[in-house]
Motif scaffolding. Structure first.
Motif, PDB file in Angstrom:
ATOM      1  N   GLN A  75      44.064  26.348  40.115  1.00  0.00           N
ATOM      2  CA  GLN A  75      43.085  27.189  40.794  1.00  0.00           C
ATOM      3  C   GLN A  75      42.587  28.261  39.821  1.00  0.00           C
ATOM      4  OE1 GLN A  75      43.942  27.366  45.369  1.00  0.00           O
ATOM      5  NE2 GLN A  75      45.608  28.415  44.309  1.00  0.00           N
ATOM      6  N   PHE A  76      41.283  28.483  39.820  1.00  0.00           N
ATOM      7  CA  PHE A  76      40.663  29.405  38.877  1.00  0.00           C
ATOM      8  C   PHE A  76      39.635  30.270  39.594  1.00  0.00           C
ATOM      9  CE2 PHE A  76      42.229  25.781  36.616  1.00  0.00           C
ATOM     10  CZ  PHE A  76      42.712  26.264  35.404  1.00  0.00           C
ATOM     11  N   LEU A  77      39.690  31.572  39.342  1.00  0.00           N
ATOM     12  CA  LEU A  77      38.710  32.516  39.868  1.00  0.00           C
ATOM     13  C   LEU A  77      38.081  33.230  38.680  1.00  0.00           C
ATOM     14  CD1 LEU A  77      37.277  34.128  42.070  1.00  0.00           C
ATOM     15  CD2 LEU A  77      39.331  35.554  42.283  1.00  0.00           C
ATOM     16  N   ASP A  78      36.814  32.954  38.438  1.00  0.00           N
ATOM     17  CA  ASP A  78      36.103  33.490  37.272  1.00  0.00           C
ATOM     18  C   ASP A  78      35.106  34.537  37.757  1.00  0.00           C
ATOM     19  OD1 ASP A  78      35.240  33.653  34.564  1.00  0.00           O
ATOM     20  OD2 ASP A  78      33.516  32.402  35.070  1.00  0.00           O
ATOM     21  N   LEU A 143      35.963  35.737  50.189  1.00  0.00           N
ATOM     22  CA  LEU A 143      35.108  34.567  50.011  1.00  0.00           C
ATOM     23  C   LEU A 143      35.801  33.499  49.175  1.00  0.00           C
ATOM     24  CD1 LEU A 143      31.755  36.476  49.385  1.00  0.00           C
ATOM     25  CD2 LEU A 143      32.352  35.146  51.416  1.00  0.00           C
ATOM     26  N   ALA A 144      36.543  33.933  48.154  1.00  0.00           N
ATOM     27  CA  ALA A 144      37.248  32.963  47.308  1.00  0.00           C
ATOM     28  C   ALA A 144      38.297  32.206  48.103  1.00  0.00           C
ATOM     29  CB  ALA A 144      37.888  33.668  46.123  1.00  0.00           C
ATOM     30  N   ALA A 145      38.897  32.863  49.079  1.00  0.00           N
ATOM     31  CA  ALA A 145      39.962  32.242  49.870  1.00  0.00           C
ATOM     32  C   ALA A 145      39.456  31.085  50.721  1.00  0.00           C
ATOM     33  CB  ALA A 145      40.628  33.292  50.761  1.00  0.00           C
ATOM     34  N   ASP A 149      43.671  28.652  47.648  1.00  0.00           N
ATOM     35  CA  ASP A 149      44.854  29.056  48.397  1.00  0.00           C
ATOM     36  C   ASP A 149      45.501  30.196  47.618  1.00  0.00           C
ATOM     37  OD1 ASP A 149      47.279  29.441  49.615  1.00  0.00           O
ATOM     38  OD2 ASP A 149      47.862  27.326  49.629  1.00  0.00           O
ATOM     39  N   LEU A 150      45.287  31.435  48.071  1.00  0.00           N
ATOM     40  CA  LEU A 150      45.786  32.581  47.332  1.00  0.00           C
ATOM     41  C   LEU A 150      47.301  32.723  47.430  1.00  0.00           C
ATOM     42  CD1 LEU A 150      43.010  35.243  48.047  1.00  0.00           C
ATOM     43  CD2 LEU A 150      43.136  33.492  46.259  1.00  0.00           C
ATOM     44  N   GLY A 151      47.943  31.873  48.211  1.00  0.00           N
ATOM     45  CA  GLY A 151      49.401  31.833  48.253  1.00  0.00           C
ATOM     46  C   GLY A 151      49.990  31.026  47.109  1.00  0.00           C
ATOM     47  N   LYS A 152      49.122  30.385  46.320  1.00  0.00           N
ATOM     48  CA  LYS A 152      49.546  29.616  45.149  1.00  0.00           C
ATOM     49  C   LYS A 152      48.915  30.233  43.896  1.00  0.00           C
ATOM     50  CE  LYS A 152      49.959  25.277  47.752  1.00  0.00           C
ATOM     51  NZ  LYS A 152      49.486  23.872  47.870  1.00  0.00           N
ATOM     52  N   PRO A 153      49.467  29.958  42.706  1.00  0.00           N
ATOM     53  CA  PRO A 153      48.959  30.600  41.493  1.00  0.00           C
ATOM     54  C   PRO A 153      47.476  30.360  41.251  1.00  0.00           C
ATOM     55  CG  PRO A 153      51.088  29.600  41.072  1.00  0.00           C
ATOM     56  CD  PRO A 153      50.679  29.148  42.449  1.00  0.00           C
ATOM     57  N   LYS A 181      47.476  42.031  42.798  1.00  0.00           N
ATOM     58  CA  LYS A 181      48.361  42.177  43.948  1.00  0.00           C
ATOM     59  C   LYS A 181      48.118  41.085  44.974  1.00  0.00           C
ATOM     60  CE  LYS A 181      49.869  45.480  47.488  1.00  0.00           C
ATOM     61  NZ  LYS A 181      49.683  46.849  48.058  1.00  0.00           N
ATOM     62  N   ALA A 182      46.855  40.659  45.100  1.00  0.00           N
ATOM     63  CA  ALA A 182      46.496  39.639  46.086  1.00  0.00           C
ATOM     64  C   ALA A 182      46.853  38.232  45.632  1.00  0.00           C
ATOM     65  CB  ALA A 182      45.003  39.715  46.390  1.00  0.00           C
ATOM     66  N   LEU A 183      47.189  38.062  44.346  1.00  0.00           N
ATOM     67  CA  LEU A 183      47.460  36.736  43.812  1.00  0.00           C
ATOM     68  C   LEU A 183      48.960  36.458  43.762  1.00  0.00           C
ATOM     69  CD1 LEU A 183      44.856  36.589  40.896  1.00  0.00           C
ATOM     70  CD2 LEU A 183      44.586  35.884  43.290  1.00  0.00           C
ATOM     71  N   ALA A 184      49.307  35.197  43.883  1.00  0.00           N
ATOM     72  CA  ALA A 184      50.710  34.784  43.948  1.00  0.00           C
ATOM     73  C   ALA A 184      51.398  34.926  42.587  1.00  0.00           C
ATOM     74  CB  ALA A 184      50.788  33.325  44.400  1.00  0.00           C
TER      75      ALA A 184
END
Length: 270
Positions: A75-78, A143-145, A149-153, A181-184
């Motif tokens: 999972q990637f958030l850019d 929106l990214a969620a 899945d923000l419960g995973k890396p 803080k919001a990321l696993a």
């Protein structure tokens, strides 16, 4: 698959330059306007390293993304995506892992205009774009969620973005902490940042031109940049000039062209 993105396109302001479009001009792109080219040329005249710096940043993003995908990140958030320039982050990640899920975020209307056309992902994975500002973590994370899945890396990338954010007015350190803080646990932070350490006079002249155009720029020293990774586990080789972070042959060859005043680093949330 490519999913829908948020918000109707805002009017593109061509009366003043935008950093993403100036960056696009340095990279040889076509999604910029005369006002962006004008500033790009002025900065290039006082700091000849900026064009190779833009290219070095792109290659660093490729290497960091590939490194993390090969290590199992899916999972990637850019954030601060900029105008799409192939290969994009999702193409690198999904080449390694077709099922990788990628969300891009940017607040530039021209990026929004091109998102659907250019951000085509694999059938197995997800490629999404959200139109939002880095200074609004709640909006971006919400929106990214929808796609992550923000419960995973998650690999959080802010490549060549923090130098547009102030310590005080933007609370850049607080912003990064809110995202992390919001990321696993097991998530990663990928950063690059302009520095005065390696070419102080030219960098200050370039920063002055950016400020005159209405875009503050905040070059940071090695100590200041390294502070962004406090509490995280830095991956080798640590914080280093951008072309030296796990270089490939193209990067080694580029280093012969001269220094690039940009630091880079990747770190893991324990």
């Amino acid at each position: 698959m490519t999913t829908g993105h948020e918000a109707a396109p805002a009017r593109i302001d061509t009366s003043r330059p935008h950093p993403a479009r100036v960056y696009d001009w340095w990279l040889g792109g076509k999604d910029n306007y005369p006002v962006d080219e004008e500033l790009g040329r002025k900065i290039l005249a006082v700091d000849p390293t900026v064009r190779r710096g833009a290219r070095a940043n792109r290659r660093f993003m490729h290497r960091a993304t590939r490194t993390l995908a090969e290590a199992g990140v899916r999972q990637f958030l850019d954030i601060g995506t900029g105008i799409p320039t192939e290969p994009n982050l999702h193409q690198i990640a999904q080449e390694v892992a077709p099922e990788a899920r990628v969300v891009y975020a940017d607040n530039d209307p021209i990026v929004l205009r091109h998102a659907q056309a250019l951000l085509r992902g694999t059938a197995e994975g997800v490629t999404d774009y959200v139109h939002a500002d880095v200074r609004d973590p709640d909006a971006i994370l919400t929106l990214a969620a929808r796609s992550l899945d923000l419960g995973k890396p998650v690999a959080l990338s802010l490549v060549a973005l923090t130098h547009y954010l102030d310590d005080e007015a933007d609370d850049v350190h607080g912003l990064l902490k809110r995202y992390l803080k919001a990321l696993a646990p097991g998530s990663h932070l990928v950063l690059s940042q302009v520095t005065p350490d390696l070419n102080a006079e030219a960098v200050e002249k370039a920063a002055g031109l950016f400020r005159q155009s209405g875009t503050p720029l905040f070059p940071r020293t090695l100590t200041e940049f390294s502070a962004f990774f406090d509490g995280l586990e830095l991956l080798g080789p640590g914080v280093i000039p951008v072309s030296g972070w796990r270089p490939e042959p193209e990067d080694v060859a580029a280093q012969a062209e001269g220094i690039v005043p940009v630091y880079a680093g990747v770190a893991r949330k324990p």
